[in-house]
Design a protein around this motif. Structure first.
Motif, PDB file in Angstrom:
ATOM      1  N   ALA A 178      26.733 133.393  97.811  1.00  0.00           N
ATOM      2  CA  ALA A 178      25.650 133.771  96.910  1.00  0.00           C
ATOM      3  C   ALA A 178      24.978 132.527  96.323  1.00  0.00           C
ATOM      4  CB  ALA A 178      26.185 134.664  95.794  1.00  0.00           C
ATOM      5  N   PHE A 179      25.772 131.505  96.039  1.00  0.00           N
ATOM      6  CA  PHE A 179      25.213 130.253  95.544  1.00  0.00           C
ATOM      7  C   PHE A 179      24.275 129.633  96.574  1.00  0.00           C
ATOM      8  CE2 PHE A 179      25.788 125.552  95.510  1.00  0.00           C
ATOM      9  CZ  PHE A 179      25.081 125.275  94.356  1.00  0.00           C
ATOM     10  N   HIS A 180      24.690 129.609  97.839  1.00  0.00           N
ATOM     11  CA  HIS A 180      23.848 129.047  98.892  1.00  0.00           C
ATOM     12  C   HIS A 180      22.553 129.840  99.057  1.00  0.00           C
ATOM     13  CE1 HIS A 180      27.095 126.572 101.231  1.00  0.00           C
ATOM     14  NE2 HIS A 180      27.055 126.297  99.939  1.00  0.00           N
ATOM     15  N   GLU A 181      22.639 131.148  98.960  1.00  0.00           N
ATOM     16  CA  GLU A 181      21.431 131.967  99.081  1.00  0.00           C
ATOM     17  C   GLU A 181      20.452 131.645  97.956  1.00  0.00           C
ATOM     18  OE1 GLU A 181      20.550 134.314 101.528  1.00  0.00           O
ATOM     19  OE2 GLU A 181      22.170 133.217 102.530  1.00  0.00           O
ATOM     20  N   ALA A 182      20.962 131.456  96.756  1.00  0.00           N
ATOM     21  CA  ALA A 182      20.095 131.111  95.629  1.00  0.00           C
ATOM     22  C   ALA A 182      19.481 129.730  95.812  1.00  0.00           C
ATOM     23  CB  ALA A 182      20.886 131.174  94.323  1.00  0.00           C
ATOM     24  N   VAL A 183      20.248 128.790  96.359  1.00  0.00           N
ATOM     25  CA  VAL A 183      19.728 127.447  96.614  1.00  0.00           C
ATOM     26  C   VAL A 183      18.590 127.489  97.632  1.00  0.00           C
ATOM     27  CG1 VAL A 183      20.281 125.196  97.628  1.00  0.00           C
ATOM     28  CG2 VAL A 183      21.834 126.228  95.952  1.00  0.00           C
ATOM     29  N   HIS A 184      18.764 128.265  98.695  1.00  0.00           N
ATOM     30  CA  HIS A 184      17.700 128.384  99.702  1.00  0.00           C
ATOM     31  C   HIS A 184      16.432 128.966  99.086  1.00  0.00           C
ATOM     32  CE1 HIS A 184      20.296 127.030 102.835  1.00  0.00           C
ATOM     33  NE2 HIS A 184      21.043 128.115 102.885  1.00  0.00           N
ATOM     34  N   ALA A 185      16.586 129.983  98.251  1.00  0.00           N
ATOM     35  CA  ALA A 185      15.421 130.590  97.604  1.00  0.00           C
ATOM     36  C   ALA A 185      14.746 129.603  96.659  1.00  0.00           C
ATOM     37  CB  ALA A 185      15.852 131.851  96.847  1.00  0.00           C
ATOM     38  N   ALA A 186      15.539 128.828  95.929  1.00  0.00           N
ATOM     39  CA  ALA A 186      14.982 127.846  95.005  1.00  0.00           C
ATOM     40  C   ALA A 186      14.246 126.738  95.742  1.00  0.00           C
ATOM     41  CB  ALA A 186      16.098 127.254  94.142  1.00  0.00           C
ATOM     42  N   GLU A 187      14.747 126.361  96.914  1.00  0.00           N
ATOM     43  CA  GLU A 187      14.120 125.275  97.662  1.00  0.00           C
ATOM     44  C   GLU A 187      12.697 125.637  98.087  1.00  0.00           C
ATOM     45  OE1 GLU A 187      15.015 122.272 101.435  1.00  0.00           O
ATOM     46  OE2 GLU A 187      16.365 123.956 101.026  1.00  0.00           O
ATOM     47  N   LEU A 188      12.478 126.876  98.452  1.00  0.00           N
ATOM     48  CA  LEU A 188      11.124 127.308  98.824  1.00  0.00           C
ATOM     49  C   LEU A 188      10.151 127.092  97.671  1.00  0.00           C
ATOM     50  CD1 LEU A 188      11.914 130.649 100.716  1.00  0.00           C
ATOM     51  CD2 LEU A 188      11.289 128.441 101.725  1.00  0.00           C
ATOM     52  N   LEU A 189      10.570 127.413  96.462  1.00  0.00           N
ATOM     53  CA  LEU A 189       9.711 127.249  95.298  1.00  0.00           C
ATOM     54  C   LEU A 189       9.572 125.778  94.909  1.00  0.00           C
ATOM     55  CD1 LEU A 189      10.987 130.238  93.115  1.00  0.00           C
ATOM     56  CD2 LEU A 189       8.928 130.140  94.529  1.00  0.00           C
ATOM     57  N   ALA A 190      10.662 125.013  95.014  1.00  0.00           N
ATOM     58  CA  ALA A 190      10.615 123.600  94.643  1.00  0.00           C
ATOM     59  C   ALA A 190       9.673 122.828  95.550  1.00  0.00           C
ATOM     60  CB  ALA A 190      12.017 122.998  94.691  1.00  0.00           C
ATOM     61  N   ARG A 191       9.628 123.185  96.822  1.00  0.00           N
ATOM     62  CA  ARG A 191       8.737 122.487  97.754  1.00  0.00           C
ATOM     63  C   ARG A 191       7.275 122.871  97.522  1.00  0.00           C
ATOM     64  NH1 ARG A 191      11.432 119.307 100.964  1.00  0.00           N
ATOM     65  NH2 ARG A 191      13.632 119.725 101.416  1.00  0.00           N
ATOM     66  N   GLN A 192       7.042 123.893  96.725  1.00  0.00           N
ATOM     67  CA  GLN A 192       5.673 124.258  96.323  1.00  0.00           C
ATOM     68  C   GLN A 192       5.266 123.576  95.014  1.00  0.00           C
ATOM     69  OE1 GLN A 192       5.421 128.563  96.185  1.00  0.00           O
ATOM     70  NE2 GLN A 192       6.488 128.771  98.135  1.00  0.00           N
ATOM     71  N   GLY A 193       6.156 122.720  94.502  1.00  0.00           N
ATOM     72  CA  GLY A 193       5.837 121.977  93.289  1.00  0.00           C
ATOM     73  C   GLY A 193       6.323 122.607  92.009  1.00  0.00           C
ATOM     74  N   LYS A 194       7.164 123.616  92.100  1.00  0.00           N
ATOM     75  CA  LYS A 194       7.651 124.282  90.890  1.00  0.00           C
ATOM     76  C   LYS A 194       8.941 123.622  90.392  1.00  0.00           C
ATOM     77  CE  LYS A 194       5.553 128.716  92.072  1.00  0.00           C
ATOM     78  NZ  LYS A 194       4.396 128.444  91.177  1.00  0.00           N
ATOM     79  N   LEU A 195       9.140 123.731  89.085  1.00  0.00           N
ATOM     80  CA  LEU A 195      10.397 123.335  88.458  1.00  0.00           C
ATOM     81  C   LEU A 195      11.272 124.582  88.387  1.00  0.00           C
ATOM     82  CD1 LEU A 195       9.013 121.223  85.487  1.00  0.00           C
ATOM     83  CD2 LEU A 195      10.074 120.321  87.551  1.00  0.00           C
ATOM     84  N   VAL A 196      12.346 124.587  89.153  1.00  0.00           N
ATOM     85  CA  VAL A 196      13.159 125.791  89.308  1.00  0.00           C
ATOM     86  C   VAL A 196      14.453 125.648  88.521  1.00  0.00           C
ATOM     87  CG1 VAL A 196      14.217 127.387  90.951  1.00  0.00           C
ATOM     88  CG2 VAL A 196      12.226 126.030  91.642  1.00  0.00           C
ATOM     89  N   THR A 197      14.803 126.704  87.806  1.00  0.00           N
ATOM     90  CA  THR A 197      16.106 126.780  87.173  1.00  0.00           C
ATOM     91  C   THR A 197      16.835 128.007  87.702  1.00  0.00           C
ATOM     92  OG1 THR A 197      17.294 126.814  85.056  1.00  0.00           O
ATOM     93  CG2 THR A 197      15.276 128.123  85.188  1.00  0.00           C
ATOM     94  N   PHE A 198      18.143 127.983  87.625  1.00  0.00           N
ATOM     95  CA  PHE A 198      18.959 129.102  88.084  1.00  0.00           C
ATOM     96  C   PHE A 198      19.384 129.919  86.870  1.00  0.00           C
ATOM     97  CE2 PHE A 198      19.228 125.855  91.277  1.00  0.00           C
ATOM     98  CZ  PHE A 198      19.208 126.541  92.487  1.00  0.00           C
ATOM     99  N   GLY A 199      19.032 131.205  86.856  1.00  0.00           N
ATOM    100  CA  GLY A 199      19.395 132.087  85.763  1.00  0.00           C
ATOM    101  C   GLY A 199      20.582 132.954  86.149  1.00  0.00           C
ATOM    102  N   ILE A 200      21.616 132.911  85.353  1.00  0.00           N
ATOM    103  CA  ILE A 200      22.834 133.669  85.660  1.00  0.00           C
ATOM    104  C   ILE A 200      22.632 135.129  85.266  1.00  0.00           C
ATOM    105  CG2 ILE A 200      25.306 133.870  85.266  1.00  0.00           C
ATOM    106  CD1 ILE A 200      24.373 131.286  86.720  1.00  0.00           C
ATOM    107  N   VAL A 201      22.847 136.028  86.198  1.00  0.00           N
ATOM    108  CA  VAL A 201      22.757 137.460  85.905  1.00  0.00           C
ATOM    109  C   VAL A 201      23.861 137.793  84.902  1.00  0.00           C
ATOM    110  CG1 VAL A 201      22.874 139.797  86.848  1.00  0.00           C
ATOM    111  CG2 VAL A 201      21.806 137.948  88.187  1.00  0.00           C
TER     112      VAL A 201
END
Length: 468
Positions: A121-144
């Motif tokens: 699940a951590f890896h899946e979240a990292v992959h999703a965050a990378e898509l946004l980070a490469r678009q120039g966004k500052l991404v944080t991980f929010g714990i459900v």
């Protein structure tokens, strides 16, 4: 390819007496056979990452290097903070280091002392965050959130993105119980994990906009720094002038392009003994035990025994922690107050908040077995091939008795071997050195005697670890 940035500062005072200032929780094996730092690094396996960048305190540098060596981590970058200035300056140093050769990697910023149960699940979240980070966004991980927690800050999600994740609507401080319950019921809030992803240049640009003072000091300190063995040093005099601020306050709360990726992976920041109980393996009575523990009619408790048998009878909802030089007993509902014990120890001029009886050095470890007026007894273990500094003492003499292995001893102009069941004597003022030339650990008993036995009575003349 992602560049992992692991923040390994902090003292973990709420996990005293196991966590100490010179050996804090991120370097301890609190939940498994590896330390929390090593678990954080191992969690990256399966992701496409560059060699990690570790940010740590100057006094922890050899501990970090040794734990990386045990994992066979190749070509790491270990950045040394002369003083702690919170997360914004620390991440700034990592971003400057990452971009020094005209590179602009995406940084995956993680804390070294977090626990994550579900690596997939951590890896899946990292992959999703990378898509946004490469678009120039500052991404944080929010714990459900799993419950209405009052000990964490929260992130409110905004508009959903077409792929995954949400825009950040706002960051909120730690709430009271009723507000936290409202956040949980709404389904729109996440715990603030303190983990981030962004391109290095994007972070530095936001910092230039919102906190140019931090960027200026960090840049000058980094440019005036140096490479020392495996370590990247910044200029201490310059860096001491750096303002102290978190990345949340300095950048994330002000950014227009902040995004949040939900993470539901059994996360814990292991911020207290009760948190360690929550993730621990429990027996039929709800007890989590480590070490030589005997429970008679006890329940829902955490019992940690480092060196002795610890027995409990008929207790419930307690935390009992034993180390070689301290014992903690607290109700699980009061574990946040353990930091008050640490403050009281400091205020009393004691040392139990700083070190364990066992103290780690780049060459090995020593255990202060006994100390009295004008004498001290230590058990010293020297790693194969390691050597203590060439040194002398003004106030103490030393007797060395080799228990196992072979010692190469320099005493004045003489160099000789001392083997098992042999001993040697180092007079006051004699220049000397100790080395393990063998293939197995060298263990010896050191008996110090003299008018002053402090660790600062060492004059170093030569040291392979750069401590002169």
């Amino acid at each position: 390819m992602l560049l992992p940035v692991i923040m390994a500062g902090g003292t973990g005072s709420r996990l005293w007496p196991v966590s100490r200032q010179l050996n804090p929780k991120q370097f301890l094996k609190l939940c498994g056979d590896a330390t929390l730092l090593q678990q954080t690094l191992s969690r990256l396996e399966g992701l496409e990452t560059a060699a990690p960048s570790i940010i740590c305190n100057e006094e922890h540098r050899f501990m970090v290097a040794e734990q990386l060596r045990q994992l066979a981590v190749s070509d790491p970058s270990i950045l040394l903070e002369p003083v702690g200035r919170n997360t914004a300056p620390a991440i700034t140093l990592a971003a400057l280091n990452a971009t020094r050769n005209d590179q602009d990697p995406v940084l995956l910023v993680l804390a070294a002392d977090h626990y994550i149960a579900d690596q997939h699940a951590f890896h899946e979240a990292v992959h999703a965050a990378e898509l946004l980070a490469r678009q120039g966004k500052l991404v944080t991980f929010g714990i459900v959130p799993s419950h209405a927690e009052t000990g964490y800050g929260y992130i409110q999600r905004g508009t959903a993105f077409p792929q995954q994740g949400y825009a950040v609507a706002r960051f909120v401080e730690k709430p009271d119980a009723s507000t936290a319950q409202g956040y949980l019921d709404s389904g729109d809030y996440y715990w603030n994990s303190g983990m981030f992803m962004f391109r290095a240049s994007v972070y530095l640009q936001y910092l230039r906009t919102f906190r140019p003072d931090i960027l200026d000091v960090c840049t000058r300190a980094f440019d005036a720094g140096s490479q020392d063995m495996d370590f990247v040093r910044v200029d201490e005099v310059v860096f001491r002038d750096c303002p102290e601020d978190s990345i949340d306050y300095a950048v994330m709360e002000k950014a227009t392009d902040a995004a949040v990726i939900p993470l539901d992976a059994g996360w814990s920041d292991i911020g207290s003994w009760s948190a360690l109980w929550e993730i621990g393996e429990k027996d039929a009575q709800g007890n989590v035990c480590k070490g030589d523990v005997m429970n008679i009619g006890s329940s829902n408790s955490l019992v940690y025994a480092e060196s002795k048998l610890v027995a409990t009878v008929g207790v419930d909802n307690l935390v009992v922690v034993e180390t070689k030089d301290a014992v903690l007993v607290t109700h699980k509902d009061r574990v946040q107050d353990v930091k008050k014990v640490v403050e009281a120890i400091k205020n009393d001029g004691r040392h139990e908040h700083m070190n364990h009886r066992e103290v780690y050095r780049p060459w090995g470890i020593y255990d202060s077995i006994e100390k009295g007026k004008r004498y001290q007894v230590k058990r010293i273990t020297v790693k194969p091939g390691a050597k203590l500094s060439v040194q002398m003492h003004h106030h103490r003499a030393e007797h060395w008795v080799v228990v196992s292995g072979t010692a190469k001893v320099t005493r004045g102009e003489k160099t000789f071997l001392v083997t098992e069941n042999q001993s040697t004597f180092i007079p006051v003022g004699e220049v000397h050195a100790l080395e393990n030339p063998g293939k197995i650990p060298l263990e010896l008993i050191e008996i110090q005697s003299g008018s002053y036995l402090g660790e600062d009575d060492i004059v170093r003349f030569n040291d392979r670890y750069g401590r002169c």
